[in-house]
Structure formats: structure tokens, C-alpha cells
Design a protein around this motif. Structure first.
Motif, PDB file in Angstrom:
ATOM      1  N   UNK A 252      46.715  41.276  37.634  1.00  0.00           N
ATOM      2  CA  UNK A 252      46.531  39.919  38.143  1.00  0.00           C
ATOM      3  C   UNK A 252      45.796  39.854  39.481  1.00  0.00           C
ATOM      4  N   UNK A 253      45.619  40.993  40.164  1.00  0.00           N
ATOM      5  CA  UNK A 253      44.830  40.974  41.399  1.00  0.00           C
ATOM      6  C   UNK A 253      43.378  40.585  41.140  1.00  0.00           C
ATOM      7  N   UNK A 254      42.944  40.696  39.874  1.00  0.00           N
ATOM      8  CA  UNK A 254      41.582  40.279  39.503  1.00  0.00           C
ATOM      9  C   UNK A 254      41.453  38.751  39.406  1.00  0.00           C
ATOM     10  N   UNK A 255      42.570  38.052  39.450  1.00  0.00           N
ATOM     11  CA  UNK A 255      42.575  36.605  39.237  1.00  0.00           C
ATOM     12  C   UNK A 255      42.205  35.873  40.524  1.00  0.00           C
ATOM     13  N   UNK A 256      40.998  36.190  41.023  1.00  0.00           N
ATOM     14  CA  UNK A 256      40.547  35.712  42.326  1.00  0.00           C
ATOM     15  C   UNK A 256      39.114  35.207  42.199  1.00  0.00           C
ATOM     16  N   UNK A 257      38.880  33.909  42.372  1.00  0.00           N
ATOM     17  CA  UNK A 257      37.525  33.374  42.210  1.00  0.00           C
ATOM     18  C   UNK A 257      36.506  34.006  43.149  1.00  0.00           C
ATOM     19  N   UNK A 258      36.948  34.472  44.317  1.00  0.00           N
ATOM     20  CA  UNK A 258      36.022  35.128  45.236  1.00  0.00           C
ATOM     21  C   UNK A 258      35.495  36.425  44.633  1.00  0.00           C
ATOM     22  N   UNK A 259      36.339  37.145  43.907  1.00  0.00           N
ATOM     23  CA  UNK A 259      35.909  38.365  43.223  1.00  0.00           C
ATOM     24  C   UNK A 259      34.887  38.038  42.142  1.00  0.00           C
ATOM     25  N   UNK A 260      35.166  37.021  41.348  1.00  0.00           N
ATOM     26  CA  UNK A 260      34.259  36.647  40.256  1.00  0.00           C
ATOM     27  C   UNK A 260      32.895  36.240  40.807  1.00  0.00           C
ATOM     28  N   UNK A 261      32.910  35.526  41.922  1.00  0.00           N
ATOM     29  CA  UNK A 261      31.657  35.102  42.540  1.00  0.00           C
ATOM     30  C   UNK A 261      30.899  36.305  43.096  1.00  0.00           C
ATOM     31  N   UNK A 262      31.634  37.244  43.692  1.00  0.00           N
ATOM     32  CA  UNK A 262      31.001  38.429  44.276  1.00  0.00           C
ATOM     33  C   UNK A 262      30.344  39.298  43.205  1.00  0.00           C
ATOM     34  N   UNK A 263      30.982  39.414  42.045  1.00  0.00           N
ATOM     35  CA  UNK A 263      30.406  40.204  40.961  1.00  0.00           C
ATOM     36  C   UNK A 263      29.217  39.484  40.327  1.00  0.00           C
ATOM     37  N   UNK A 264      29.343  38.176  40.188  1.00  0.00           N
ATOM     38  CA  UNK A 264      28.242  37.368  39.692  1.00  0.00           C
ATOM     39  C   UNK A 264      27.846  37.664  38.259  1.00  0.00           C
ATOM     40  N   UNK A 265      26.708  37.138  37.856  1.00  0.00           N
ATOM     41  CA  UNK A 265      26.228  37.300  36.484  1.00  0.00           C
ATOM     42  C   UNK A 265      25.876  38.753  36.165  1.00  0.00           C
ATOM     43  N   UNK A 266      25.394  39.471  37.161  1.00  0.00           N
ATOM     44  CA  UNK A 266      24.910  40.828  36.917  1.00  0.00           C
ATOM     45  C   UNK A 266      26.047  41.819  36.686  1.00  0.00           C
ATOM     46  N   UNK A 267      27.078  41.756  37.530  1.00  0.00           N
ATOM     47  CA  UNK A 267      28.145  42.759  37.468  1.00  0.00           C
ATOM     48  C   UNK A 267      29.439  42.224  36.854  1.00  0.00           C
ATOM     49  N   UNK A 268      29.573  40.910  36.760  1.00  0.00           N
ATOM     50  CA  UNK A 268      30.810  40.314  36.252  1.00  0.00           C
ATOM     51  C   UNK A 268      30.828  40.195  34.749  1.00  0.00           C
ATOM     52  N   UNK A 269      30.687  41.321  34.062  1.00  0.00           N
ATOM     53  CA  UNK A 269      30.663  41.337  32.597  1.00  0.00           C
ATOM     54  C   UNK A 269      31.596  42.407  32.049  1.00  0.00           C
TER      55      UNK A 269
END
Length: 387
Positions: A252-269
Motif C-alpha cells: 500500500x505504500x505505492x498508493x501515493x499520487x505523487x509516486x504515480x506522477x513521478x513515474x509518469x507515462x514512461x515509467x509508470x507501467x
């Protein structure tokens, strides 16, 4: 009237005023971490708790009295959390909301136990958050890591991912125990661990781990990464930049919108994580009701399931207080042990204090693709490792 008579009358009036009791209210004290590394879990929970408080008071309060939430920032420091909880109790708190982690939250529950009050963590998941270690009036709203790790392992095996590379961040009890239960469940289901690796939070350097990973004779089908805060994004980027495109799994530590934004389209897959619920209408009708109330209060949709943990924590305490007929610690604890609760974060029932107050609960699986989250579904493992 002479001066002495006036003084006597004034004194009598003051005495009468002092004798009038203050307006009765039920006070929930919360030493949540609104700043620091723990804030991505606790601050959304605080927002959700505010929604619950308003809903309760709009409906007439609790046991005929208004409910008040008093919060002191724990500043992501365990000592500060403990001291803040002492202050809250001294100031009249009858129930305690503890932060979302054993290391950061247990000081609050220890102070609650010392004062014979029920303490409830909004989302601590390490099995150390139990009545065994904290006392017979202490609970956590979250599933334990036994369930979180087992859910991740079952999901991986269901996807056909049979070979795993596992990274354990040595930061706190949560990050250390979660991969332990993943590994146990994964092996029990026929999976193979290619390598168990270690990382220290804050290093911001994953090169040594990458060298060991690249030295393996075969690539993993899945990478289980148990880390915390911004380090999660640092590690995922490092893996992707050298060509490791295997799915990444976490808690659940992944449940952070800042993380999702930081990974973005390129790495957030191809990133998947196990958490408390899905903050969207397809999670269930109760969630639709909450989303309406949340938007009315904040003017926007929630972007993490941690908002629901704060709402559920307040509503769970409210149900227990109603069942107990008071805020007495022993009575509220008994009501929590004996009750069955339907929450935004799933159906919940607790074992007895002798059995650790283990929360029997389902988990939500979320996917991250293109930097955007989507709901995979609810999961409840048929078996979980022993804590």
C-alpha cells in the motif's frame, strides 16, 4: 447595595457559572503525521476522518453528543507521536486514532493502552500492530502484511509469473515483513525466488542491486519491491532504464499520487500494488456515498485509498461506541472484538485479544499503467502465512 454585598453577589454568580458543566462531547484524539515521510498515508486519512466527523454530527452525533476530532501533528517522528498522544489524553480524548504504521503509530497506541483507552491505527499493517504487543484495547483498521503479502503472491501466480526477484527495504517493520509473507506464499504456490536482495531507504542508489540482478542466469517474471516513499520511484526508474520491464509488485505504500506522477507515462507501467480499497464508484455502493460527501467537503475526488482509511476508522469507532453504549475502553474493545463491520475498505472482523486482534479482511489490487491507476478487483486469499 454596599460594596461588600456587590462582591458577594459577583462571587456567587461566578461560582454558579463555574458549576455549569461544559457541553458534553465525544472527543477523538489523533496524533496523525500530517508532515514528513509518513504524511502520504496519514494526511489523506485525516481528510477522510473529517468527512466522517461531519457525517456523524449532521446525523445527531454519537450517543446524543457531538463528536470532535482533535489532531496534533506527529511530524513523522515516533517520539513526537507519543508525546502528542499524551497531550491529547490529558486534554480529554476518549478514543485515539493512531498513525498508519507500527513504527510511527505504536507510540500512540501504547499511550492509549496506558490510559485504558481504545486506540485504532488507520492503516498499520505489520502484525506487530496487535494486542499481543500493544495491549488488549489496541487495533488496526488495516489487513496485516500476512494478507497483503499473500494477496500479492497469489496475484502473481494467477498471472503466470513463476520466478521472482525480491527487494526488501530495511527501513521499518512494514517494509521488512511484507516481502517475508510474499515469499512464503509465493513458494507455497509453486513460485521460485531467483534472488532476495536488500536496500536501505534513502540511499537513492540501486546500482549494486542491479549488478546482482544482471548477474542472474535468467530474468525474473516479476519483481516484488517492498520500499517506502520516494525510493519506490527511484528503484522502479533504475530497473526500467536498464531494460527490466517485468511487472513490479508492491504494497500500500505505492498508493501515493505523487509516486504515480513521478513515474509518469514512461515509467509508470506494469506496476501493481495491494492496498485498502479503490477510491472509485466501482468499489461498491458505500464508496459512491463517501465520494459524494468527500467532494462536497473538498471540491474534488480523492486520489488515494488512504482517505477511506481515515473515514472508516472514525466510523468503526462510532459503531463500537454505539454498541458499547459508552466510550469506556474495555466496553468499546469488546464491541470491536464481537462486531462484524462493513466498511469502505471491505468487510472486517477481529479475532480476540488472545489471538492478537488479527483483522480478517479482503484487499484491493490496483494497476498502474501510463502513470494512471485502475481497479483490478478485490482479493481475499484462501490461506495466509502465520504472523
Amino acid at each position: 447595595m454596599n460594596r461588600l454585598s456587590q462582591m458577594l453577589l459577583a462571587g456567587a454568580a461566578i461560582a454558579c457559572l463555574a458549576a455549569v458543566p461544559a457541553k458534553a462531547e465525544i472527543v477523538i484524539g489523533a496524533a496523525l503525521n500530517l508532515t514528513g515521510i509518513q504524511a502520504p498515508m496519514d494526511e489523506p486519512g485525516f481528510r477522510g476522518a473529517q468527512v466522517a466527523i461531519k457525517e456523524l454530527n449532521d446525523a445527531g452525533g454519537l450517543l446524543g453528543e457531538p463528536v470532535k476530532l482533535v489532531t496534533i501533528d506527529g511530524k513523522s517522528d515516533p517520539v513526537t507521536v507519543g508525546n502528542a498522544t499524551v497531550q491529547l489524553i490529558d486534554d480529554g480524548a476518549q478514543l485515539i486514532l493512531a498513525p498508519c504504521d507500527f513504527d510511527f503509530g505504536s507510540p500512540a497506541s501504547r499511550e492509549a493502552q496506558a490510559a485504558d483507552l481504545v486506540g485504532l491505527s488507520t492503516c498499520a499493517s505489520d502484525p506487530l500492530y496487535s494486542s499481543w504487543s500493544l495491549g488488549d484495547k489496541q487495533f488496526t483498521l488495516s489487513m496485516w502484511n500476512t494478507t497483503m503479502g499473500a494477496t500479492a503472491a497469489d496475484f502473481a501466480l494467477e498471472k503466470g509469473w513463476k520466478k521472482a526477484y525480491v527487494v526488501t527495504d530495511q527501513f521499518i517493520a512494514y517494509t521488512k515483513s511484507l516481502p517475508k509473507y510474499f515469499i512464503e506464499q509465493f513458494k507455497a504456490g509453486g513460485g521460485e525466488i531467483l534472488l532476495e536482495d536488500s536496500y536501505n531507504n534513502g540511499d537513492n542508489d540501486f546500482s549494486a542491486q542491479l549488478a546482482r540482478l544482471q548477474a542472474l542466469p535468467e530474468k525474473p517474471d516479476v519483481i516484488f519491491l517492498s520500499s517506502y516513499g520516494t525510493d519506490i520511484g527511484t528503484i522502479i526508474r533504475a530497473l526500467r532504464e536498464v531494460g527490466y520491464d517485468a511487472p513490479v509488485l508492491g504494497g500500500d505504500a505505492y498508493d501515493d499520487p505523487a509516486l504515480h506522477q513521478a513515474l509518469g507515462e514512461k515509467f509508470g507501467n506494469d506496476v501493481y500494488f495491494v492496498t485498502h480499497t479503490w477510491a472509485g464508484p466501482d468499489a461498491g455502493p458505500e464508496m459512491q456515498h463517501f465520494l459524494k460527501l468527500y467532494k462536497e467537503m473538498y471540491g474534488q475526488e480523492p486520489d488515494t485509498s488512504f482517505v477511506a482509511t481515515g473515514y472508516d476508522a472514525v466510523m468503526l469507532l462510532a459503531e463500537a461506541v454505539k454498541a458499547a453504549g459508552s466510550t469506556d475502553g474495555a466496553a468499546v474493545a469488546q464491541a470491536l472484538e464481537e462486531g462484524q463491520f462493513k466498511l469502505l475498505t471491505g468487510e472486517l472482523d477481529y479475532t480476540t485479544a488472545d489471538e492478537g486482534h488479527m483483522p480478517n479482511k479482503a484487499a484491493a489490487v490496483i494497476a498502474l499503467n501510463g502513470g494512471k491507476t485502475s481497479f483490478v478487483g478485490w482479493r481475499r486469499p484462501e490461506t495466509v502465512p502465520a504472523p
